[in-house]
Design a protein around this motif. Structure first.
Motif, mmCIF file in Angstrom:
data_model
loop_
_atom_site.group_PDB
_atom_site.id
_atom_site.type_symbol
_atom_site.label_atom_id
_atom_site.label_comp_id
_atom_site.label_asym_id
_atom_site.label_seq_id
_atom_site.Cartn_x
_atom_site.Cartn_y
_atom_site.Cartn_z
ATOM 1 N N UNK A 143 3.357 -5.830 5.760
ATOM 2 C CA UNK A 143 3.118 -4.408 5.505
ATOM 3 C C UNK A 143 2.351 -4.384 4.185
ATOM 4 N N UNK A 144 1.076 -4.010 4.258
ATOM 5 C CA UNK A 144 0.174 -4.182 3.125
ATOM 6 C C UNK A 144 0.258 -3.013 2.157
ATOM 7 N N UNK A 146 3.222 3.582 4.306
ATOM 8 C CA UNK A 146 4.462 4.344 4.471
ATOM 9 C C UNK A 146 4.944 4.128 5.898
ATOM 10 N N UNK A 147 6.203 3.690 6.028
ATOM 11 C CA UNK A 147 6.848 3.496 7.324
ATOM 12 C C UNK A 147 8.116 4.339 7.261
ATOM 13 N N UNK A 148 8.098 5.528 7.905
ATOM 14 C CA UNK A 148 9.167 6.515 7.720
ATOM 15 C C UNK A 148 9.814 6.862 9.056
ATOM 16 N N UNK A 184 0.319 -4.513 9.269
ATOM 17 C CA UNK A 184 0.021 -3.097 9.066
ATOM 18 C C UNK A 184 -0.765 -3.056 7.760
ATOM 19 N N UNK A 185 -2.064 -2.787 7.866
ATOM 20 C CA UNK A 185 -2.937 -2.947 6.709
ATOM 21 C C UNK A 185 -2.902 -1.740 5.781
ATOM 22 N N UNK A 186 -3.462 -1.944 4.604
ATOM 23 C CA UNK A 186 -3.379 -1.045 3.456
ATOM 24 C C UNK A 186 -3.558 0.428 3.807
ATOM 25 N N UNK A 187 -2.658 1.249 3.257
ATOM 26 C CA UNK A 187 -2.770 2.695 3.359
ATOM 27 C C UNK A 187 -2.376 3.289 4.693
ATOM 28 N N UNK A 188 -1.845 2.505 5.592
ATOM 29 C CA UNK A 188 -1.463 3.035 6.910
ATOM 30 C C UNK A 188 -0.151 3.804 6.827
ATOM 31 N N UNK A 189 0.018 4.749 7.757
ATOM 32 C CA UNK A 189 1.224 5.568 7.843
ATOM 33 C C UNK A 189 1.781 5.440 9.257
ATOM 34 N N UNK A 229 -2.596 -15.090 4.985
ATOM 35 C CA UNK A 229 -2.997 -14.258 3.860
ATOM 36 C C UNK A 229 -1.778 -13.611 3.196
ATOM 37 N N UNK A 230 -0.800 -13.202 3.992
ATOM 38 C CA UNK A 230 0.416 -12.614 3.439
ATOM 39 C C UNK A 230 1.169 -13.620 2.575
#
Length: 187
Positions: A44-45, A49-51, A65-70, A176-177
């Protein structure tokens, strides 16, 4: 991964606490809330936000889940007594700034940069939603299909090279992670 870093929020709500595999990478700036499960070697980059306060979110193994995803879900509603959980399989690629809401991404699905996937939509394995596209409620992308546009529509079938490229992307993000986790640990 340490869950008590000051740069990551792991929040329990409504009696539900996120369950994050120790081998997952959670980048600084992430907010993970409620009934969330994240599998091994997933990433989770930065600033995602994972809500999941009204339903559940499941993210399988080796998914990124790349940068800035919701990612969100939807609770019960008239005609939809189970609501819409967000269920993401193994080896899934989710691009930067993606919005996933109450949808299903099967193993090896791909969602391009800044795309949106709405309630009840499904993307099968080895299928792709192109960057900037919107997959509207209840739509279904079959395996090895490319859909694009807003609203998204079928464009063409994916060839073997495209499918192999997606699989290489999964392997890249797992490695990469690990590199980012090591860099953060040293900072």
């Amino acid at each position: 991964m340490t869950l008590h870093r000051p740069d990551v929020s792991i929040i329990s709500i409504n009696g539900k606490t996120p369950k994050i595999d120790d081998r997952a990478f959670i980048a600084p700036g992430c907010r993970i809330i409620g009934d969330v499960v994240i599998g091994p070697e997933s990433s989770i980059w930065y600033n995602c936000v994972v809500r999941a306060e009204v339903n559940r979110i499941v993210i399988g193994a080796r998914t990124n889940i790349q940068d800035g995803s919701v990612i969100h879900c939807d609770g019960p509603a008239p005609g939809f007594p189970d609501g819409f959980p967000t269920l993401i399989g193994d080896d899934v690629l989710v691009g930067h700034n993606v919005l996933l809401h109450g949808c299903v991404l099967k193993d090896r699905a791909f969602v391009g940069l800044s795309a949106t996937v709405m309630n009840g939509a499904t993307i099968e394995g080895d299928a792709m939603l192109a960057a900037g596209s919107m997959l509207t409620q209840g739509k279904h992308i079959e395996s090895r299909q490319l859909w694009a546009g807003s609203p998204a529509r079928f464009v063409r079938d994916l060839d073997d090279a495209a499918v192999m490229g997606m699989r290489m992307g999964v392997a890249h993000y797992v490695e990469n992670a690990k590199a980012h986790a090591a860099a953060i640990a040293q900072s």
